[in-house]
Write a protein that holds these residues in place. Sequence first.
Motif, mmCIF file in Angstrom:
data_model
loop_
_atom_site.group_PDB
_atom_site.id
_atom_site.type_symbol
_atom_site.label_atom_id
_atom_site.label_comp_id
_atom_site.label_asym_id
_atom_site.label_seq_id
_atom_site.Cartn_x
_atom_site.Cartn_y
_atom_site.Cartn_z
ATOM 1 N N ALA A 108 75.656 33.453 32.497
ATOM 2 C CA ALA A 108 74.648 33.102 31.498
ATOM 3 C C ALA A 108 75.314 32.682 30.187
ATOM 4 O O ALA A 108 74.895 31.708 29.543
ATOM 5 C CB ALA A 108 73.703 34.280 31.265
ATOM 6 N N LEU A 137 71.014 33.158 26.903
ATOM 7 C CA LEU A 137 70.238 33.011 28.128
ATOM 8 C C LEU A 137 70.103 34.334 28.865
ATOM 9 O O LEU A 137 70.945 35.231 28.768
ATOM 10 C CB LEU A 137 70.904 31.989 29.054
ATOM 11 N N ASN A 138 69.041 34.431 29.625
ATOM 12 C CA ASN A 138 68.777 35.582 30.456
ATOM 13 C C ASN A 138 69.865 35.704 31.527
ATOM 14 O O ASN A 138 70.124 34.748 32.262
ATOM 15 C CB ASN A 138 67.403 35.406 31.125
ATOM 16 N N ASN A 140 69.630 37.106 34.217
ATOM 17 C CA ASN A 140 68.979 37.042 35.530
ATOM 18 C C ASN A 140 68.981 35.571 35.970
ATOM 19 O O ASN A 140 68.118 34.794 35.580
ATOM 20 C CB ASN A 140 67.560 37.590 35.440
ATOM 21 N N ILE A 141 69.963 35.200 36.778
ATOM 22 C CA ILE A 141 70.159 33.813 37.200
ATOM 23 C C ILE A 141 69.509 33.604 38.563
ATOM 24 O O ILE A 141 69.719 34.399 39.488
ATOM 25 C CB ILE A 141 71.656 33.460 37.287
ATOM 26 N N THR A 173 62.402 37.297 26.625
ATOM 27 C CA THR A 173 62.469 35.893 27.018
ATOM 28 C C THR A 173 61.236 35.164 26.489
ATOM 29 O O THR A 173 60.142 35.731 26.438
ATOM 30 C CB THR A 173 62.542 35.741 28.539
ATOM 31 N N SER A 241 67.092 29.906 34.442
ATOM 32 C CA SER A 241 67.285 31.051 33.557
ATOM 33 C C SER A 241 66.164 30.993 32.519
ATOM 34 O O SER A 241 65.157 30.318 32.723
ATOM 35 C CB SER A 241 68.671 31.042 32.907
#
Length: 247
Positions: A108, A137-138, A140-141, A173, A241
């Motif tokens: 990320a 960025l998150n 969690n990709i 987010t 993302s």
Amino acid sequence: MAPKSKPKSKHSKSQSSDPSALKTLAKTPPQRPNWPTFTPLVPTLDLTVTSLLPNQILLIPNFFTTTLCRTYTTFLSTLPLTTTPGKPKRGEAVRVNDRFQVHDPTFAQMLWTQTSLQELVTHFDNPSIWGGEVLGLNPNIRVYRYRPEQFFDKHYDESNQLNVGEPSIGAKTTWTLLIYLSRCEGGETVFYPEGPKHGPIPEPIVAEVEPGQALLHRHGDDCLLHEGREVKGGEKWVLRSDLVVKR
């Protein structure tokens, strides 16, 4: 302006923004991939952020080069993709695709700092649009592959709260980031703006699948109802993302 509250019965939330979704796809977290480097890239000065819908849907054409798109689709095809169930849980949108999901703060950060994204976002002409101080960025990709007859039904993307960085910072987010990596027939991302209560229904807003194009759209309370239309031919590869801002 997008609705502040979303109907719970008529349309569904996105499965993709649910942090627990990974548990339904694998019993153990996947190993972090050895992602390819982001080369070659179009120089930041040659990129532009355009509005498909002002303050709501933004596009960055040529964010990834054609060569980089090919590199990534070849690499992503080696990952252990899992086909989502055709019958979702109650309250979730129907989605039929192949996906991979991993918690990877390092990637990320690479995607944020080693591409033009950080500079384009932080120097945007209206920085308040992001909903707060942008942190990156998150981690969690998500990777999506849509084959013919696969689709993502109408839904809203939810906002998630998380902690990022060292030391840990409370964050949330606010915008979904999609990077299209391949060309296909069909598969468009289509948004459905709400019109006046007694006025005409606005026309849908269609984002075509263009290899290398990045799409940013608001999510959470400001998310527009949207869908990923059925792919008619070829394969649609997407890297996903979210923008993260300080809480």
